[in-house]
Write a protein that holds these residues in place. Sequence first.
Motif, PDB file in Angstrom:
ATOM      1  N   ALA A  46      13.525   6.355  -5.726  1.00  0.00           N
ATOM      2  CA  ALA A  46      13.606   5.686  -4.425  1.00  0.00           C
ATOM      3  C   ALA A  46      13.023   6.564  -3.331  1.00  0.00           C
ATOM      4  O   ALA A  46      13.094   7.788  -3.412  1.00  0.00           O
ATOM      5  CB  ALA A  46      15.070   5.414  -4.103  1.00  0.00           C
ATOM      6  N   ASP A  47      12.407   5.944  -2.336  1.00  0.00           N
ATOM      7  CA  ASP A  47      12.245   6.634  -1.064  1.00  0.00           C
ATOM      8  C   ASP A  47      12.776   5.683   0.006  1.00  0.00           C
ATOM      9  O   ASP A  47      12.960   4.492  -0.258  1.00  0.00           O
ATOM     10  CB  ASP A  47      10.810   7.121  -0.819  1.00  0.00           C
ATOM     11  CG  ASP A  47       9.841   5.997  -0.534  1.00  0.00           C
ATOM     12  OD1 ASP A  47      10.252   4.835  -0.560  1.00  0.00           O
ATOM     13  OD2 ASP A  47       8.662   6.299  -0.284  1.00  0.00           O
ATOM     14  N   LYS A  48      13.067   6.251   1.184  1.00  0.00           N
ATOM     15  CA  LYS A  48      13.783   5.506   2.228  1.00  0.00           C
ATOM     16  C   LYS A  48      13.184   4.125   2.488  1.00  0.00           C
ATOM     17  O   LYS A  48      13.876   3.116   2.478  1.00  0.00           O
ATOM     18  CB  LYS A  48      13.709   6.311   3.522  1.00  0.00           C
ATOM     19  CG  LYS A  48      15.045   6.788   3.997  1.00  0.00           C
ATOM     20  CD  LYS A  48      14.848   7.370   5.366  1.00  0.00           C
ATOM     21  CE  LYS A  48      16.050   8.198   5.756  1.00  0.00           C
ATOM     22  NZ  LYS A  48      15.805   9.021   6.906  1.00  0.00           N
ATOM     23  N   LYS A  49      11.837   4.124   2.659  1.00  0.00           N
ATOM     24  CA  LYS A  49      11.165   2.897   3.070  1.00  0.00           C
ATOM     25  C   LYS A  49      11.188   1.851   1.949  1.00  0.00           C
ATOM     26  O   LYS A  49      11.289   0.652   2.201  1.00  0.00           O
ATOM     27  CB  LYS A  49       9.716   3.253   3.422  1.00  0.00           C
ATOM     28  CG  LYS A  49       9.068   2.335   4.427  1.00  0.00           C
ATOM     29  CD  LYS A  49       7.738   2.939   4.866  1.00  0.00           C
ATOM     30  CE  LYS A  49       6.750   1.853   5.183  1.00  0.00           C
ATOM     31  NZ  LYS A  49       5.402   2.387   5.378  1.00  0.00           N
ATOM     32  N   SER A  50      11.140   2.331   0.699  1.00  0.00           N
ATOM     33  CA  SER A  50      11.027   1.387  -0.419  1.00  0.00           C
ATOM     34  C   SER A  50      12.309   0.574  -0.597  1.00  0.00           C
ATOM     35  O   SER A  50      12.270  -0.533  -1.129  1.00  0.00           O
ATOM     36  CB  SER A  50      10.667   2.117  -1.713  1.00  0.00           C
ATOM     37  OG  SER A  50      11.624   3.088  -2.031  1.00  0.00           O
ATOM     38  N   LEU A  51      13.447   1.099  -0.140  1.00  0.00           N
ATOM     39  CA  LEU A  51      14.712   0.373  -0.298  1.00  0.00           C
ATOM     40  C   LEU A  51      14.658  -0.971   0.408  1.00  0.00           C
ATOM     41  O   LEU A  51      15.278  -1.936  -0.024  1.00  0.00           O
ATOM     42  CB  LEU A  51      15.881   1.193   0.273  1.00  0.00           C
ATOM     43  CG  LEU A  51      16.229   2.495  -0.450  1.00  0.00           C
ATOM     44  CD1 LEU A  51      17.355   3.222   0.262  1.00  0.00           C
ATOM     45  CD2 LEU A  51      16.611   2.222  -1.892  1.00  0.00           C
ATOM     46  N   GLN A  52      13.918  -1.025   1.505  1.00  0.00           N
ATOM     47  CA  GLN A  52      13.866  -2.262   2.302  1.00  0.00           C
ATOM     48  C   GLN A  52      12.830  -3.277   1.796  1.00  0.00           C
ATOM     49  O   GLN A  52      12.808  -4.399   2.252  1.00  0.00           O
ATOM     50  CB  GLN A  52      13.501  -1.929   3.759  1.00  0.00           C
ATOM     51  CG  GLN A  52      14.717  -1.737   4.662  1.00  0.00           C
ATOM     52  CD  GLN A  52      15.083  -0.278   4.728  1.00  0.00           C
ATOM     53  OE1 GLN A  52      14.228   0.548   5.031  1.00  0.00           O
ATOM     54  NE2 GLN A  52      16.327   0.056   4.455  1.00  0.00           N
ATOM     55  N   ASN A  53      11.962  -2.866   0.872  1.00  0.00           N
ATOM     56  CA  ASN A  53      10.848  -3.737   0.492  1.00  0.00           C
ATOM     57  C   ASN A  53      11.202  -4.589  -0.734  1.00  0.00           C
ATOM     58  O   ASN A  53      11.403  -4.063  -1.828  1.00  0.00           O
ATOM     59  CB  ASN A  53       9.610  -2.876   0.195  1.00  0.00           C
ATOM     60  CG  ASN A  53       8.353  -3.708   0.126  1.00  0.00           C
ATOM     61  OD1 ASN A  53       8.359  -4.794  -0.442  1.00  0.00           O
ATOM     62  ND2 ASN A  53       7.282  -3.194   0.715  1.00  0.00           N
ATOM     63  N   PRO A  54      11.274  -5.932  -0.567  1.00  0.00           N
ATOM     64  CA  PRO A  54      11.702  -6.781  -1.695  1.00  0.00           C
ATOM     65  C   PRO A  54      10.727  -6.778  -2.867  1.00  0.00           C
ATOM     66  O   PRO A  54      11.102  -7.154  -3.979  1.00  0.00           O
ATOM     67  CB  PRO A  54      11.794  -8.181  -1.067  1.00  0.00           C
ATOM     68  CG  PRO A  54      10.947  -8.131   0.153  1.00  0.00           C
ATOM     69  CD  PRO A  54      10.957  -6.708   0.642  1.00  0.00           C
ATOM     70  N   LYS A  55       9.485  -6.340  -2.636  1.00  0.00           N
ATOM     71  CA  LYS A  55       8.525  -6.325  -3.743  1.00  0.00           C
ATOM     72  C   LYS A  55       8.599  -5.016  -4.547  1.00  0.00           C
ATOM     73  O   LYS A  55       7.838  -4.811  -5.480  1.00  0.00           O
ATOM     74  CB  LYS A  55       7.102  -6.521  -3.199  1.00  0.00           C
ATOM     75  CG  LYS A  55       6.870  -7.915  -2.626  1.00  0.00           C
ATOM     76  CD  LYS A  55       5.458  -8.003  -2.117  1.00  0.00           C
ATOM     77  CE  LYS A  55       5.166  -9.378  -1.541  1.00  0.00           C
ATOM     78  NZ  LYS A  55       3.920  -9.393  -0.797  1.00  0.00           N
ATOM     79  N   ILE A  56       9.498  -4.125  -4.101  1.00  0.00           N
ATOM     80  CA  ILE A  56       9.673  -2.876  -4.838  1.00  0.00           C
ATOM     81  C   ILE A  56      11.038  -2.921  -5.520  1.00  0.00           C
ATOM     82  O   ILE A  56      12.061  -3.097  -4.862  1.00  0.00           O
ATOM     83  CB  ILE A  56       9.577  -1.656  -3.898  1.00  0.00           C
ATOM     84  CG1 ILE A  56       8.204  -1.641  -3.228  1.00  0.00           C
ATOM     85  CG2 ILE A  56       9.840  -0.369  -4.664  1.00  0.00           C
ATOM     86  CD1 ILE A  56       7.947  -0.443  -2.342  1.00  0.00           C
ATOM     87  N   LYS A  57      11.032  -2.793  -6.831  1.00  0.00           N
ATOM     88  CA  LYS A  57      12.314  -2.782  -7.560  1.00  0.00           C
ATOM     89  C   LYS A  57      12.616  -1.347  -7.945  1.00  0.00           C
ATOM     90  O   LYS A  57      11.827  -0.685  -8.619  1.00  0.00           O
ATOM     91  CB  LYS A  57      12.241  -3.667  -8.786  1.00  0.00           C
ATOM     92  CG  LYS A  57      11.971  -5.109  -8.402  1.00  0.00           C
ATOM     93  CD  LYS A  57      12.444  -6.085  -9.424  1.00  0.00           C
ATOM     94  CE  LYS A  57      12.329  -7.497  -8.879  1.00  0.00           C
ATOM     95  NZ  LYS A  57      10.932  -7.942  -8.714  1.00  0.00           N
ATOM     96  N   ILE A  58      13.773  -0.898  -7.465  1.00  0.00           N
ATOM     97  CA  ILE A  58      14.109   0.508  -7.660  1.00  0.00           C
ATOM     98  C   ILE A  58      15.294   0.633  -8.606  1.00  0.00           C
ATOM     99  O   ILE A  58      16.297  -0.069  -8.448  1.00  0.00           O
ATOM    100  CB  ILE A  58      14.478   1.175  -6.328  1.00  0.00           C
ATOM    101  CG1 ILE A  58      13.377   0.910  -5.302  1.00  0.00           C
ATOM    102  CG2 ILE A  58      14.663   2.672  -6.508  1.00  0.00           C
ATOM    103  CD1 ILE A  58      13.798   1.258  -3.914  1.00  0.00           C
ATOM    104  N   PHE A  59      15.170   1.530  -9.544  1.00  0.00           N
ATOM    105  CA  PHE A  59      16.251   1.810 -10.489  1.00  0.00           C
ATOM    106  C   PHE A  59      16.748   3.228 -10.209  1.00  0.00           C
ATOM    107  O   PHE A  59      15.979   4.071  -9.759  1.00  0.00           O
ATOM    108  CB  PHE A  59      15.730   1.625 -11.922  1.00  0.00           C
ATOM    109  CG  PHE A  59      15.173   0.242 -12.100  1.00  0.00           C
ATOM    110  CD1 PHE A  59      15.980  -0.796 -12.497  1.00  0.00           C
ATOM    111  CD2 PHE A  59      13.841  -0.033 -11.773  1.00  0.00           C
ATOM    112  CE1 PHE A  59      15.480  -2.085 -12.598  1.00  0.00           C
ATOM    113  CE2 PHE A  59      13.337  -1.324 -11.870  1.00  0.00           C
ATOM    114  CZ  PHE A  59      14.165  -2.355 -12.280  1.00  0.00           C
ATOM    115  N   PRO A  60      18.034   3.472 -10.454  1.00  0.00           N
ATOM    116  CA  PRO A  60      18.620   4.757 -10.034  1.00  0.00           C
ATOM    117  C   PRO A  60      18.345   5.906 -11.010  1.00  0.00           C
ATOM    118  O   PRO A  60      19.272   6.469 -11.578  1.00  0.00           O
ATOM    119  CB  PRO A  60      20.111   4.432  -9.956  1.00  0.00           C
ATOM    120  CG  PRO A  60      20.316   3.347 -10.954  1.00  0.00           C
ATOM    121  CD  PRO A  60      19.044   2.546 -11.006  1.00  0.00           C
TER     122      PRO A  60
END
Length: 389
Positions: free
Chosen positions: A255-269
């Motif tokens: 994750a980076d801060k900005k990517s958390l807000q972007n619905p086209k980016i799926k982040i896994f922990p």
Amino acid sequence: MRKIKTLNNISQKGLCLFGKDYEVSESVENPEAILVRSAQVDTDSFSELLAVARAGAGVNNITIDKASAKGICVFNAPGANANAVAELVMTILGMEVRHVFEATNWVKNLDPNDPALDKTIEKGKKMFSGTELSGKTLGVIGLGKIGVLVSNYARWKNMNVVAYDPYPSAANMHKLSNVVSVVKTIDEVIAKSDFITVHVPFIKGVTENMLNEKNLAAFKGSIIMNFARGGIVNMDTVYKMLDEGRLQSYLTDFADKKSLQNPKIKIFPHLGASTEEAEENCAVMAVEELKDYLEFGVVRNSVNFPPLDSYPHAEVKSRVVVINQDVPNMIAEITKVFGAANINIASFSNKSNGKIGYNLIDVETSVDDSIIDALKKLEKVIRVRVIHF
Ligand SMILES: NC(=O)C1=CN([C@@H]2O[C@H](COP(=O)(O)OP(=O)(O)OC[C@H]3O[C@@H](n4cnc5c(N)ncnc54)[C@H](O)[C@@H]3O)[C@@H](O)[C@H]2O)C=CC1
Ligand SMILES: O=C(O)C(=O)COP(=O)(O)O
């Protein structure tokens, strides 16, 4: 008692191998060795430290150069978690092309009291119509332990695979499906792929921004996956491509801060290696490496020391471990010290890797401090220790 500091949750399957001569805990002070997963390790913070073992693959959380300068051996666990990552990558890719994340989320948020729930679902499912993996082209960047498995799994799903690695090892290539197309440049992978996945280590100034505005301009596909490390794919480029509709989605374990807000980016922990099997494999491999190093000076799977897999024979009383800068004439200098003290060397093993020279000198007598002091005084010697049997 040997002291081992753990810096992350390490599987008991590995820890129990240390046995009664070891004190192993998070709170150990002045450890001889550290066992770690993703926590940061500054090797300069531990004055007695002989070794660090990474129960995993990536070692960008450990100060390798500082470790080498102090004669601290750093190990990792090559391949021990590769299958966990490869399975996750293929699973997530399969889910993404079928819009599974959005679809299940949509169903979960429907009104449970809707009398026409079934109809609503049947009508709505067209929003999530996807594509299949079969026949599509997967671009794999990095053909190490993970990249090879991902490539082979993709072949089993009837995908075409185009792959690139600047330093392919014979052992890894031997395991790669022979219908994978191995190309000579990253640009060829980018130009030919529907989906790209990266599996290289993060190395500052080398693999940093390896996928960037310049080379990704040629990408005509829809998905980029990064389960290797943040920083390998340039995120400003990703945001731009997503905004301009040049990329459908970006799937990542980092994750980076900005990517958390972007619905086209799926982040896994950072989930790649988090399976029971991988955690056990990594812990067992890392503990065995550490024990062999501390008890015998054996070096297996080090990222900064040359490999040296030699055990002493039964009559050996002392094994002297000498770590030096890899410069000419060191073997002569070292043997001279033993000769001057009239000590017969039963076995001398040496390996070097261009930076570190590593020597195991076995003798059938005990070795007194004057010899160790003389070895330590040799110019270019970094560290000396004696293992008594
Ligand atoms: N998400 C997660 O939980 C996990 C992530 N990883 C990451 O994946 C990376 C790869 O893991 P493995 O395949 O096990 O490692 P590996 O060492 O087997 O493979 C790395 C490959 O990258 C290649 N490579 C090295 N420098 C390169 C460069 N400059 N350009 C292109 N390729 C280069 C090497 O030749 C090698 O074939 C690790 O370094 C780690 O950062 C690894 C395990 C779990
Ligand atoms: O092995 C690696 O490089 C990983 O990224 C896995 O990290 P972890 O051990 O799950 O903290």
